[in-house]
Design a protein around this motif. Structure first.
Motif, short mmCIF file in Angstrom:
data_model
loop_
_atom_site.label_atom_id
_atom_site.label_comp_id
_atom_site.label_asym_id
_atom_site.label_seq_id
_atom_site.Cartn_x
_atom_site.Cartn_y
_atom_site.Cartn_z
N LEU A 85 -1.12 -5.25 7.01
CA LEU A 85 -1.81 -6.67 7.06
C LEU A 85 -1.77 -7.35 5.89
N PHE A 86 -2.21 -6.55 4.74
CA PHE A 86 -2.64 -7.02 3.46
C PHE A 86 -1.07 -7.54 2.80
N ALA A 87 -0.18 -6.65 3.09
CA ALA A 87 1.11 -7.09 2.37
C ALA A 87 1.68 -8.05 2.91
N ALA A 88 1.54 -8.29 4.37
CA ALA A 88 2.36 -9.54 5.15
C ALA A 88 1.53 -10.48 5.07
N SER A 89 0.45 -10.87 5.03
CA SER A 89 -0.46 -11.90 5.16
C SER A 89 -0.13 -13.17 4.15
N SER A 90 0.13 -14.14 4.81
CA SER A 90 0.59 -15.36 3.92
C SER A 90 -0.58 -16.16 3.40
N MET A 91 -1.90 -15.52 3.21
CA MET A 91 -3.14 -15.99 2.69
C MET A 91 -2.91 -16.31 1.13
N ALA A 92 -3.46 -17.08 0.47
CA ALA A 92 -3.49 -17.44 -1.03
C ALA A 92 -4.20 -15.85 -1.51
N PRO A 93 -3.16 -15.45 -2.63
CA PRO A 93 -3.80 -14.10 -3.32
C PRO A 93 -5.20 -14.19 -3.37
N LEU A 94 -6.00 -14.94 -3.65
CA LEU A 94 -7.49 -15.06 -4.00
C LEU A 94 -8.09 -14.58 -2.61
N PRO A 130 1.69 3.46 -1.69
CA PRO A 130 2.11 1.90 -1.86
C PRO A 130 1.35 0.93 -1.96
N PHE A 131 0.08 1.26 -1.34
CA PHE A 131 -0.98 0.31 -1.22
C PHE A 131 -1.55 -0.11 -2.77
N TRP A 132 -1.52 0.60 -3.48
CA TRP A 132 -2.20 0.49 -4.76
C TRP A 132 -1.26 -0.64 -5.78
N ARG A 133 0.20 -0.42 -5.42
CA ARG A 133 0.82 -1.21 -6.10
C ARG A 133 0.75 -2.75 -5.66
N GLU A 134 0.63 -2.87 -4.07
CA GLU A 134 0.60 -4.04 -3.55
C GLU A 134 -0.89 -4.50 -3.76
N LEU A 135 -2.04 -3.75 -4.23
CA LEU A 135 -3.08 -4.14 -4.62
C LEU A 135 -3.06 -4.96 -6.01
N ALA A 136 -2.40 -3.99 -6.93
CA ALA A 136 -2.25 -4.49 -8.40
C ALA A 136 -1.61 -5.68 -8.32
N HIS A 137 -0.46 -5.84 -7.64
CA HIS A 137 0.12 -7.40 -7.72
C HIS A 137 -0.41 -8.56 -7.07
N THR A 138 -1.30 -8.22 -6.15
CA THR A 138 -2.29 -9.33 -5.55
C THR A 138 -3.20 -9.60 -6.35
N VAL A 139 -3.75 -8.83 -7.21
CA VAL A 139 -4.94 -9.04 -8.25
C VAL A 139 -4.06 -9.86 -9.44
N THR A 153 -16.75 -12.76 -8.12
CA THR A 153 -15.68 -12.29 -7.60
C THR A 153 -14.67 -11.30 -8.61
N VAL A 154 -14.41 -11.97 -9.94
CA VAL A 154 -13.66 -11.24 -10.86
C VAL A 154 -14.45 -10.15 -11.23
N ARG A 155 -15.64 -10.11 -11.25
CA ARG A 155 -16.48 -8.92 -11.82
C ARG A 155 -16.31 -7.88 -10.56
N MET A 156 -16.46 -8.07 -9.43
CA MET A 156 -16.17 -7.19 -8.47
C MET A 156 -14.73 -6.55 -8.46
N VAL A 157 -13.76 -7.42 -8.69
CA VAL A 157 -12.40 -6.95 -8.74
C VAL A 157 -12.17 -5.85 -9.99
N HIS A 158 -12.80 -6.19 -10.99
CA HIS A 158 -12.76 -5.58 -12.28
C HIS A 158 -13.43 -4.24 -12.15
N GLN A 159 -14.58 -4.07 -11.61
CA GLN A 159 -15.20 -2.73 -11.20
C GLN A 159 -14.68 -1.99 -9.96
N LEU A 160 -13.95 -2.73 -9.38
CA LEU A 160 -13.33 -2.07 -8.24
C LEU A 160 -12.38 -0.77 -8.59
N ARG A 161 -11.87 -0.98 -9.72
CA ARG A 161 -11.06 0.03 -10.32
C ARG A 161 -11.79 1.52 -10.53
#
Length: 346
Positions: A85-94, A130-139, A153-161
């Motif tokens: 779902l995540f990789a195929a979605s045409s949503m904006a990356p954010l 492969p999900f981690w690479r997909e996530l990294a590229h989306t970030v 949102t930026v704070r959450m994404v940083h700490q998500l690591r």
């Protein structure tokens, strides 16, 4: 009615299914699409990709259980269904990142302002998934200016690591510490297994930033930390840091604990040497694709090194008097050589 017809039109003919199960297949796929479209707000591109995946794998054995598993998997970040779902979605990356955070139940603690997640990543998602690479590229696409902005949102994404680090450590321990192995032995076993199955094994990388020591003015006041923490990277993104003493141990930033601390200064004062080492020098999942630190317009600096005030409050306080050495401790080179030799040993 239009929504109903649209979802029905997305259902793909199954590759291998008997006629007697066709009605149940259509019903199960439709119910899943309704949940994903109405409750999780996935777009048509994502839904289409998932229906193709279902059609290619579904069979006559326990069809109801299969759809129950698809329901659970599609709502679990890092699973095969979610990755589709995540990789195929045409949503904006954010928007995709906000979708991911929502499904994780991610929010900021009202006291510390640090990330709390109500749900976990998929247990089967290992460090080379492969999900981690997909996530990294989306970030990278969602935050082209990096992760130093003062934004929730930026704070959450940083700490998500840090939650990803904890997940990967748990995966290696659960999968490779079956007979009393320590963390070092478990990671070696992970690498041997990866090589045997043609998957991505870990590689050595600079460990300089994971060997911080008290600054000159703080020496003698604050405890010296272990000086031979060494780092291994899987596909650059997944990171493991091992403290060799008193026993080889993965060190991570324990976000699950520190995000909910009420008295931050008291917590930091009460840290043991091992806990302080983990906070200051622990692993940190990388959103960049390579170590170009020190180069002009470094992506590693943008996404993994320069994060402003977005680190957890406890970690910021604990790290203040510590600084990285100018060069990597000499012992680490020997440790990395010994590690690689152990992986190659049959």
């Amino acid at each position: 009615m239009a929504q109903h017809q649209r979802l029905i039109s997305l259902i793909e003919p199954p590759v291998s299914l008997s006629d007697s199960n066709m009605s149940a297949y259509v019903e199960g796929t439709y119910d899943l699409l309704v949940r994903l479209a109405d409750h999780q707000q996935w777009d048509e591109a994502a839904l289409t990709a998932l229906t193709k995946k279902i059609a290619s794998t579904v069979n006559d054995v326990n069809l109801k259980t299969q759809f129950s598993n698809w329901q659970a998997s599609s709502a679990t970040v890092g699973s095969s269904a979610f990755t589709t779902l995540f990789a195929a979605s045409s949503m904006a990356p954010l928007d995709k990142m906000r979708q991911l955070l929502s499904i994780l139940g991610a929010h900021l603690n009202s006291n510390t302002g640090d990330l709390v997640a109500d749900h976990e990543f998929a247990r089967e998602a290992g460090p080379s998934d492969p999900f981690w690479r997909e996530l990294a590229h989306t970030v990278q696409a969602a935050f082209p200016n990096g992760l130093a902005q003062d934004d929730a949102t930026v704070r959450m994404v940083h700490q998500l690591r840090y939650l990803i680090d904890a997940h990967n450590v748990a995966f290696v321990r659960r999968s490779f510490e079956l007979n009393g192995e320590n963390d070092l032995e478990a990671l070696i076993a992970f690498d041997k297994d990866a090589i045997a199955h043609g998957n991505i094994a870990s590689k050595a990388d600079s460990s300089r930033m994971h060997n911080k020591q008290p600054e000159a003015l703080a020496r003698g006041v604050l405890p010296a930390l272990p000086t031979a923490n060494f780092k291994r990277l899987v596909d650059f993104h997944s990171e493991f840091v091992i403290a060799p003493v008193p026993e080889p141990t993965f060190i991570i930033v324990p976000l699950g604990q520190i995000a909910n601390v009420n008295d931050v200064p008291a917590y930091v004062r009460g840290l043991t040497l091992e806990e302080r080492n983990a906070l200051v020098n622990g692993a940190s999942f990388n959103y960049a694709d390579s170590n170009d630190y020190g180069q002009p317009e470094s992506r590693h600096a943008l996404f993994d090194v320069n994060y402003g005030e977005n680190d957890p409050m406890v970690r910021r306080l604990a790290m203040k008097p510590y600084t990285s050495p100018r060069a990597e401790p000499r012992a680490i080179s020997l440790l990395q050589q010994q590690y690689d030799a152990a992986v190659q040993q049959r």
